[in-house]
Motif scaffolding. Structure first.
Motif, PDB file in Angstrom:
ATOM      1  N   PRO A   1       0.819  -1.173   0.128  1.00 47.98           N
ATOM      2  CA  PRO A   1      -0.149  -0.044  -0.009  1.00 47.98           C
ATOM      3  C   PRO A   1       0.923   1.303  -0.133  1.00 47.98           C
ATOM      4  N   THR A   2       0.257   2.316  -0.284  1.00 45.77           N
ATOM      5  CA  THR A   2       1.008   3.878  -0.299  1.00 45.77           C
ATOM      6  C   THR A   2       0.425   4.643   0.819  1.00 45.77           C
ATOM      7  N   PRO A   3       0.780   5.378   1.548  1.00 46.98           N
ATOM      8  CA  PRO A   3       0.336   5.886   2.563  1.00 46.98           C
ATOM      9  C   PRO A   3      -0.173   7.176   1.951  1.00 46.98           C
ATOM     10  N   SER A   4      -1.722   7.546   2.347  1.00 49.89           N
ATOM     11  CA  SER A   4      -2.405   8.644   1.828  1.00 49.89           C
ATOM     12  C   SER A   4      -1.587   9.842   1.956  1.00 49.89           C
ATOM     13  N   ASN A   5      -1.086  10.137   3.272  1.00 47.35           N
ATOM     14  CA  ASN A   5      -0.287  11.121   3.633  1.00 47.35           C
ATOM     15  C   ASN A   5       1.058  11.438   2.799  1.00 47.35           C
ATOM     16  N   ARG A   6       1.078  12.460   2.027  1.00 49.33           N
ATOM     17  CA  ARG A   6       2.181  12.544   1.182  1.00 49.33           C
ATOM     18  C   ARG A   6       3.774  12.370   1.951  1.00 49.33           C
ATOM     19  N   ASP A   7       3.703  12.788   3.063  1.00 48.03           N
ATOM     20  CA  ASP A   7       4.715  13.141   4.173  1.00 48.03           C
ATOM     21  C   ASP A   7       4.738  11.896   4.847  1.00 48.03           C
ATOM     22  N   ALA A   8       3.907  10.872   4.765  1.00 51.77           N
ATOM     23  CA  ALA A   8       4.291   9.738   5.618  1.00 51.77           C
ATOM     24  C   ALA A   8       5.044   8.594   4.969  1.00 51.77           C
ATOM     25  N   ILE A   9       5.462   7.529   5.607  1.00 53.32           N
ATOM     26  CA  ILE A   9       6.326   6.550   5.072  1.00 53.32           C
ATOM     27  C   ILE A   9       5.473   5.162   5.081  1.00 53.32           C
ATOM     28  N   LEU A  10       6.102   4.205   4.439  1.00 51.02           N
ATOM     29  CA  LEU A  10       5.563   2.849   4.758  1.00 51.02           C
ATOM     30  C   LEU A  10       6.765   1.962   5.326  1.00 51.02           C
ATOM     31  N   VAL A  11       6.089   1.446   6.497  1.00 50.62           N
ATOM     32  CA  VAL A  11       7.191   0.931   7.430  1.00 50.62           C
ATOM     33  C   VAL A  11       6.695  -0.761   7.269  1.00 50.62           C
ATOM     34  N   ALA A  12       7.604  -1.619   7.170  1.00 48.02           N
ATOM     35  CA  ALA A  12       7.217  -3.054   7.071  1.00 48.02           C
ATOM     36  C   ALA A  12       8.316  -3.805   8.070  1.00 48.02           C
ATOM     37  N   ASP A  13       7.337  -4.947   8.732  1.00 46.57           N
ATOM     38  CA  ASP A  13       8.183  -5.994   9.423  1.00 46.57           C
ATOM     39  C   ASP A  13       8.468  -7.113   8.210  1.00 46.57           C
ATOM     40  N   MET A  14       9.652  -7.305   7.684  1.00 48.82           N
ATOM     41  CA  MET A  14       9.879  -8.147   6.718  1.00 48.82           C
ATOM     42  C   MET A  14      10.438  -9.580   7.414  1.00 48.82           C
ATOM     43  N   SER A  15      10.343  -9.897   8.619  1.00 50.26           N
ATOM     44  CA  SER A  15      11.119 -10.904   9.216  1.00 50.26           C
ATOM     45  C   SER A  15      10.948 -12.110   8.530  1.00 50.26           C
ATOM     46  N   SER A  16       9.917 -12.681   7.888  1.00 49.88           N
ATOM     47  CA  SER A  16       9.759 -14.111   7.538  1.00 49.88           C
ATOM     48  C   SER A  16       9.862 -14.238   6.062  1.00 49.88           C
ATOM     49  N   ASN A  17       9.826 -12.928   5.270  1.00 48.28           N
ATOM     50  CA  ASN A  17      10.078 -12.980   3.874  1.00 48.28           C
ATOM     51  C   ASN A  17      11.511 -12.068   3.356  1.00 48.28           C
ATOM     52  N   PHE A  18      12.190 -11.710   4.210  1.00 46.37           N
ATOM     53  CA  PHE A  18      13.335 -10.678   4.044  1.00 46.37           C
ATOM     54  C   PHE A  18      14.275 -11.489   3.012  1.00 46.37           C
ATOM     55  N   CYS A  19      14.761 -10.859   2.015  1.00 46.75           N
ATOM     56  CA  CYS A  19      15.399 -11.405   0.937  1.00 46.75           C
ATOM     57  C   CYS A  19      14.892 -12.647   0.410  1.00 46.75           C
ATOM     58  N   SER A  20      13.885 -12.973   0.403  1.00 48.93           N
ATOM     59  CA  SER A  20      13.108 -13.990  -0.558  1.00 48.93           C
ATOM     60  C   SER A  20      12.793 -13.909  -1.833  1.00 48.93           C
ATOM     61  N   LYS A  21      12.662 -12.415  -2.098  1.00 52.81           N
ATOM     62  CA  LYS A  21      12.283 -12.016  -3.425  1.00 52.81           C
ATOM     63  C   LYS A  21      12.869 -10.447  -3.309  1.00 52.81           C
ATOM     64  N   PRO A  22      12.790  -9.928  -4.647  1.00 52.20           N
ATOM     65  CA  PRO A  22      13.101  -8.643  -4.813  1.00 52.20           C
ATOM     66  C   PRO A  22      12.239  -7.487  -4.288  1.00 52.20           C
ATOM     67  N   VAL A  23      12.726  -6.448  -3.552  1.00 52.82           N
ATOM     68  CA  VAL A  23      11.838  -5.635  -3.113  1.00 52.82           C
ATOM     69  C   VAL A  23      12.310  -4.133  -3.432  1.00 52.82           C
TER      70      VAL A  23
END
Length: 421
Positions: free
Chosen positions: A220-242
């Motif tokens: 998803p994309t944050p609706s607030n332009r100044d907001a950022i996306l934060v992700a916990d990627m613990s269980s798929n980190f480095c399993s695919k390009p991001v």
């Protein structure tokens, strides 16, 4: 042939010990009598067997389907074994050396460089090797990105997202914009229908829910332009390009895909660093660790070293595009076996968001699940029991799970079904 030099033999040759000749052993019970004076003593050096440079694979190894700590690439384990006793001629194990010495400095810099290459991490992002697991980041994220009265949005698609939301309540004003709890965490909502807070500092997701097997296929994309996306990627980190540039912060515990437990990797945009709340503990302040190049205190050196070996291995495989293809093939074989079982096995997760990493399923006859897990273990396939909060069966098939492991599991599933129809 001259004996190999060891710390023990060096000790015996030292000029401070010129008279160590023979060693007399005193039999049992002699400790009750006055010790006789020994005029001469000799010590026989015990030479530990050096690590073999030609270690071969152990055919007795099993297929470990654990959710974490999880299986590691055999090539990585074997290389670590061969380097364990004397790392690159340093005379020390990697576990003994100073984290500020030149040897470990090269290790951590190489690990960061290879990770940046794998994920194409932009230069305006810092890469941090921290401790405390992803759970510690549940607090670190709001502490570094928010003031106490700031809003933050959370999409909760499983247990870990829920834990992150609850922890954030202590340090900011999180807003739960969607939760899949009522549907037992089996889906992800359309992003267009989510009502985000226009003042939210960030939007938080758990990219892959380890327990429930739900994975974001797009973000998803944050609706607030100044907001950022934060992700916990613990269980798929480095399993695919991001595309790292779409995120402000990515964090991940290493113990799923890229190493043993003990290190948490944080990738954070540099302009977000340096605004931590005054109450932020020093060990949770991103600026402290960024300024210290992840060496503010003693880091988990051995775990970082193993992560570095894993990054090398992933690059040798052709990078994350190739790794994702392998993961998709493994998951496809397993999901096809579940879906083609005529209901004997059932995966509750919507097909569009099924995880490539964690595959949960149940048996139609639930009383057979314990027997299934026990028999699989006897066949060399362990840790298939579902998380204690949901039960059932779960196969975690991270990067290092070989195709042969999934194929063996599928063959066992078909045989088990045939015997219990």
């Amino acid at each position: 042939m001259a004996a190999a030099s060891t710390p023990q033999s060096f000790l015996l040759q030292h000029p401070l010990y010129p008279s160590l000749k023979t060693l007399s052993y005193i039999p049992s019970k002699q400790h009750l009598r006055p010790r006789p004076r020994l005029s001469t003593v000799s010590c026989t050096a015990v030479h530990p067997a050096p690590a073999s440079p030609s270690v071969t694979k152990d055919q007795d190894r099993i297929f470990n389907f654990a959710a974490g700590p999880a299986t590691l690439p055999e090539s990585v384990i074997l290389k670590a074994q061969s380097e364990l006793y004397n790392y690159h001629g340093s005379g020390m194990s990697i576990m003994e050396m100073s984290h500020r010495g030149k040897e470990f400095d090269a290790v951590i810099k190489r690990a960061e460089s290879d990770l940046r290459l794998l994920l194409a991490v932009p230069d305006d992002y810092a890469v941090l090797f921290l401790q405390g697991g992803a759970t510690t980041q549940f607090a670190a994220v709001p502490l570094n990105l928010c003031e106490p009265d700031d809003a933050a949005d959370y999409i909760v698609t499983g247990s870990w997202g829920d834990k992150a939301f609850k922890e954030a309540q202590k340090f900011c004003k999180p807003n739960l914009i969607w939760s899949g709890k009522s549907d037992k965490y089996t889906k992800i909502p359309p992003f267009e229908g989510l009502e985000q807070n226009p003042n939210a500092k960030y939007l938080h997701i758990c990219a892959n829910e380890t327990i429930h097997g739900v994975e974001f296929k797009n973000y998803p994309t944050p609706s607030n332009r100044d907001a950022i996306l934060v992700a916990d990627m613990s269980s798929n980190f480095c399993s695919k390009p991001v595309d790292v540039s779409k995120f402000g912060v990515i964090y991940a515990g290493a113990q799923k895909n890229v190493g043993p437990s003990g290190v948490t990797i944080v990738i954070v945009r540099k302009d977000l660093i340096g605004n931590a709340q005054p109450i932020t503990p020093v060990m949770l302040d991103y600026k402290i660790h960024a300024d210290s190049a992840s060496l503010y205190n003693t880091p988990p050196c051995f775990t970082i070293y193993i992560c570095g070996l894993v990054f090398e291995d992933l690059l040798e495989q052709g990078g994350l595009v190739e790794v994702e293809k392998k993961n998709a093939k493994k998951a496809g074989i397993l999901y096809d076996a579940i879906d083609g079982s005529d209901g004997f096995y059932v995966c509750p997760v919507e097909k569009s968001v099924r995880s490539l990493m964690n595959v949960p399923f149940t048996l139609q006859k639930t009383d057979l699940e314990k027997k299934f897990i026990e028999e699989a273990a006897k066949e060399g396939m362990i840790q298939l029991k579902g998380h204690r909060s949901v039960g059932g069966v779960r196969a975690s098939i991270y990067n290092a799970m070989p195709l042969a492991g999934v194929e063996k599991l599928v063959a066992f599933m078909k045989d088990f079904q045939a015997r219990h129809l």
